[in-house]
Write an enzyme that holds these catalytic residues in place. Structure first.
Site, mmCIF file in Angstrom:
data_model
loop_
_atom_site.group_PDB
_atom_site.id
_atom_site.type_symbol
_atom_site.label_atom_id
_atom_site.label_comp_id
_atom_site.label_asym_id
_atom_site.label_seq_id
_atom_site.Cartn_x
_atom_site.Cartn_y
_atom_site.Cartn_z
ATOM 1 N N ALA A 25 0.297 -0.976 -0.209
ATOM 2 C CA ALA A 25 -0.204 0.107 0.391
ATOM 3 C C ALA A 25 0.877 1.318 -0.582
ATOM 4 O O ALA A 25 2.022 1.128 0.745
ATOM 5 C CB ALA A 25 -0.631 -0.566 1.265
ATOM 6 N N ALA A 26 0.533 2.587 -0.925
ATOM 7 C CA ALA A 26 0.786 3.674 -0.838
ATOM 8 C C ALA A 26 0.597 4.490 -1.903
ATOM 9 O O ALA A 26 -0.559 4.126 -2.545
ATOM 10 C CB ALA A 26 2.373 3.316 -1.638
ATOM 11 N N SER A 68 11.419 1.370 -3.484
ATOM 12 C CA SER A 68 11.147 1.521 -5.059
ATOM 13 C C SER A 68 11.953 1.986 -5.162
ATOM 14 O O SER A 68 13.466 2.400 -4.408
ATOM 15 C CB SER A 68 10.075 3.072 -5.156
ATOM 16 O OG SER A 68 9.938 3.655 -6.450
ATOM 17 N N TYR A 128 7.201 12.197 -2.974
ATOM 18 C CA TYR A 128 7.301 9.858 -2.811
ATOM 19 C C TYR A 128 8.329 8.796 -2.519
ATOM 20 O O TYR A 128 8.245 8.639 -1.902
ATOM 21 C CB TYR A 128 6.789 9.613 -4.105
ATOM 22 C CG TYR A 128 6.399 8.240 -4.658
ATOM 23 C CD1 TYR A 128 5.288 7.643 -3.496
ATOM 24 C CD2 TYR A 128 6.752 7.743 -5.437
ATOM 25 C CE1 TYR A 128 5.970 6.502 -3.909
ATOM 26 C CE2 TYR A 128 7.560 6.458 -5.910
ATOM 27 C CZ TYR A 128 6.445 5.912 -4.884
ATOM 28 O OH TYR A 128 6.330 4.251 -5.346
ATOM 29 N N LYS A 132 8.751 6.357 0.225
ATOM 30 C CA LYS A 132 9.635 4.899 -0.090
ATOM 31 C C LYS A 132 10.985 4.722 1.520
ATOM 32 O O LYS A 132 11.411 3.692 1.407
ATOM 33 C CB LYS A 132 9.834 4.826 -1.510
ATOM 34 C CG LYS A 132 8.649 5.239 -1.962
ATOM 35 C CD LYS A 132 7.203 4.460 -1.448
ATOM 36 C CE LYS A 132 7.527 2.597 -1.982
ATOM 37 N NZ LYS A 132 6.877 1.720 -1.066
ATOM 38 N N ASN A 157 10.941 0.130 -12.930
ATOM 39 C CA ASN A 157 9.301 0.641 -13.678
ATOM 40 C C ASN A 157 8.927 -0.357 -13.843
ATOM 41 O O ASN A 157 8.403 -1.296 -14.506
ATOM 42 C CB ASN A 157 9.724 1.220 -14.448
ATOM 43 C CG ASN A 157 10.674 3.307 -14.380
ATOM 44 O OD1 ASN A 157 11.113 2.883 -13.589
ATOM 45 N ND2 ASN A 157 9.269 3.860 -14.730
ATOM 46 N N ARG A 196 15.384 3.882 -18.317
ATOM 47 C CA ARG A 196 14.667 3.081 -17.427
ATOM 48 C C ARG A 196 14.640 1.770 -17.543
ATOM 49 O O ARG A 196 15.209 0.912 -18.061
ATOM 50 C CB ARG A 196 13.421 3.517 -17.393
ATOM 51 C CG ARG A 196 12.823 5.171 -16.784
ATOM 52 C CD ARG A 196 12.901 5.575 -14.974
ATOM 53 N NE ARG A 196 12.645 7.017 -15.640
ATOM 54 C CZ ARG A 196 13.670 8.278 -15.443
ATOM 55 N NH1 ARG A 196 15.108 7.695 -15.669
ATOM 56 N NH2 ARG A 196 12.983 9.265 -15.333
#
Length: 305
Positions: A25-26, A68, A128, A132, A157, A196
């Protein structure tokens, strides 16, 4: 059970009969502007703290956290003269002039990007990212204080079925796909050359299973982080082009726009996850993008019928 992670009663009820928690959850994404900061901190930091406190009371000893890659900020960079060096902060003057590549602080030479591993310094560059990293710190503190085992999987990603759509907090893959579903060209920021690592959600799920299976063998009071990436380096422009082709939509438009809180290049070295847990990504970029595009077509067909 569906409920608010910040509600101690909801969390306590959810932990009944549980021996391990997979905390996904975030509040995600870069957000709209800094006014989002209280919501990010409340959802991500407070929610995680409430969960960990409830786990301590319930004596649940294993935690898997959805981490992340944003905790690193920029990825690894090498200067031909000075070796590995940190990327300097992005400047509005440079970005506005289309100078997107970071340069060495010491000699001004353009830096060469490379993959980042788990031992790299952390440098969260937006709200954000800061939350994290704080989640990881809270998880590590809980493990030490309660004799638990905490593992953070630092997702790169992630894309695939079930991504949120039509929201400024969605990831770039979902934003591009939503544009194509509306018949619009994906709008690519900067020059599209941002590097990425796009990893399919089924590979991420497999990493979760591997990490949970290993948690029982770890030393109590321990915390361990793993990068989760495909190992295929792609640019944001590559992503937009692949989705446009798969969707049969208009070609991407490179706008030159930018967001100061973005990073230029961040790609994964997932060697630790491969060597310690035996995990391997299975979904190739081209196959995953074709499936991702097809999901949107299936959703449209269902809506019409």
């Amino acid at each position: 059970m569906i409920g608010d992670l910040r509600d101690p009663t909801v969390v306590a009820n959810a932990l009944r009969g549980v021996d391990a928690v997979c905390h996904q959850a975030a509040m995600v994404g870069l957000g709209v502007d800094f006014a989002d900061a209280p919501d990010y901190a409340d959802t991500n930091d407070v929610g995680t703290a409430v969960l960990l406190a409830a786990m301590a009371r319930a004596r649940v000893q294993r935690l898997l956290l959805a981490g992340s890659m944003v905790v690193y900020g920029e990825g690894r960079y090498d200067c031909a003269v000075h070796g590995t060096v940190p990327a300097p902060p992005r400047r509005v003057a440079d970005l506005g002039a289309g100078r997107f590549e970071p340069c060495c602080r010491l000699c001004g030479a353009e830096l060469t990007p490379g993959p980042v591993d788990e031992d790299a310094p952390v440098d969260p560059r937006n709200v954000y990212a800061a939350t994290k990293l704080h989640q990881e710190h809270l998880a590590s503190a809980w493990a030490r204080a309660c004799g638990g085992v905490a593992v953070s999987l630092r997702y790169h990603n992630v894309y695939g079925p079930g991504l949120p759509r039509d929201t400024p907090y969605a990831g770039v893959a979902a934003i591009f796909r939503s544009a194509l579903a509306r018949g619009e060209a994906p709008r690519v920021f900067e020059d599209g050359a941002q590097r990425r690592d796009f990893v399919h959600v089924t590979d991420v799920a497999a990493a979760n299973v591997a990490a949970l299976a290993s948690a029982g063998d770890r030393e109590p009071g321990s915390f361990r982080a793993y990068n989760v990436g495909s190992g295929e380096i792609r640019t944001v422009g590559d992503l937009a082009s692949a989705l446009a082709t798969a969707c049969g939509g208009p070609a991407p438009v490179v706008t030159g726009d930018y967001r100061l809180g973005d990073v230029r290049h961040i790609t994964a070295d997932s060697g630790r996850l491969r060597s310690e847990l035996g995990w391997r990504p299975r979904v190739a970029f081209a196959d995953g993008m074709a499936e991702f595009a097809a999901e949107e077509h299936e959703r449209e067909d269902y809506a019409r019928n």
